[in-house]
Design an enzyme around this catalytic site. Structure first.
Site, PDB file in Angstrom:
ATOM      1  N   VAL A 129      -3.817   2.564   0.587  1.00 21.77           N
ATOM      2  CA  VAL A 129      -4.448   2.077  -0.639  1.00 21.77           C
ATOM      3  C   VAL A 129      -3.452   1.199  -1.395  1.00 21.77           C
ATOM      4  CG1 VAL A 129      -5.418   2.803  -2.876  1.00 21.77           C
ATOM      5  CG2 VAL A 129      -5.937   4.101  -0.800  1.00 21.77           C
ATOM      6  N   THR A 186       0.819  -1.210   0.000  1.00 24.68           N
ATOM      7  CA  THR A 186       0.000   0.000   0.000  1.00 24.68           C
ATOM      8  C   THR A 186       0.855   1.264   0.000  1.00 24.68           C
ATOM      9  OG1 THR A 186      -0.140   0.118   2.418  1.00 24.68           O
ATOM     10  CG2 THR A 186      -1.808  -1.194   1.285  1.00 24.68           C
ATOM     11  N   ASP A 187       0.202   2.367  -0.316  1.00 23.67           N
ATOM     12  CA  ASP A 187       0.863   3.665  -0.241  1.00 23.67           C
ATOM     13  C   ASP A 187       0.620   4.271   1.148  1.00 23.67           C
ATOM     14  OD1 ASP A 187      -1.745   4.689  -0.246  1.00 23.67           O
ATOM     15  OD2 ASP A 187      -1.663   5.256  -2.363  1.00 23.67           O
ATOM     16  N   GLN A 188       1.005   5.526   1.345  1.00 17.31           N
ATOM     17  CA  GLN A 188       0.858   6.164   2.654  1.00 17.31           C
ATOM     18  C   GLN A 188      -0.590   6.348   3.080  1.00 17.31           C
ATOM     19  OE1 GLN A 188       3.168   9.755   2.402  1.00 17.31           O
ATOM     20  NE2 GLN A 188       5.019   8.722   3.123  1.00 17.31           N
ATOM     21  N   MET A 189      -1.518   6.236   2.144  1.00 20.89           N
ATOM     22  CA  MET A 189      -2.940   6.361   2.473  1.00 20.89           C
ATOM     23  C   MET A 189      -3.569   5.000   2.771  1.00 20.89           C
ATOM     24  SD  MET A 189      -4.042   9.232  -0.373  1.00 20.89           S
ATOM     25  CE  MET A 189      -3.411   8.253  -1.731  1.00 20.89           C
TER      26      MET A 189
END
Length: 136
Positions: free
Chosen positions: A20, A15-18
């Protein structure tokens, strides 16, 4: 058996920092679906490679409907589109645990001779196993 399903949990590293899932990870999720589909037919990709057959992806199409998130339980549904010849084509759907459709996708792979990299027809033993499981 007209489809195969495999489920797994999204890891933080995907995932990314959000939180997602990074879009590039979906190709790996589709590969998990294909390998599980082959295993259900009692066909080993490793054995095919040892027999001198490779299956590179020659087409990949992904349609994103909704984001997958960290720690989601995802299910990849893999379906063979038609009887393979020199190519084999799959359709996919990826769902979260709420049964929400997140992704639809399609891949086309080519059967190649490992040494020459030239196209070959689908091995007879694979076709036989498919015919025993599918109506085409």
């Amino acid at each position: 058996m007209h489809k195969n399903e495999i489920s797994f949990t999204v890891r933080y590293s995907e995932t990314d920092q959000m939180g997602v899932v990074y879009h590039g990870n979906y190709a790996q999720y589709l590969e998990l679906g294909r390998l599980s589909w082959l295993r259900d037919l009692d066909v080993s990709y490793k054995n095919m490679e040892e027999d001198g057959i490779i299956l590179p992806v020659i087409s990949l199409q992904i349609n994103f409907k909704k984001s997958a998130l960290y720690d989601d339980l995802l299910t990849v549904v893999t379906k063979l589109k038609k009887t393979p010849s020199v190519k084999i084509e799959f359709d996919y759907e990826i769902y979260n645990e709420k049964k929400e459709l997140l992704v639809t996708a399609n891949t086309v792979l080519a059967f190649l001779n490992k040494e020459t990299k030239r196209p070959i027809k689908c091995p007879d033993y694979v076709l036989e196993k498919i015919k025993n499981h599918y109506d085409f």
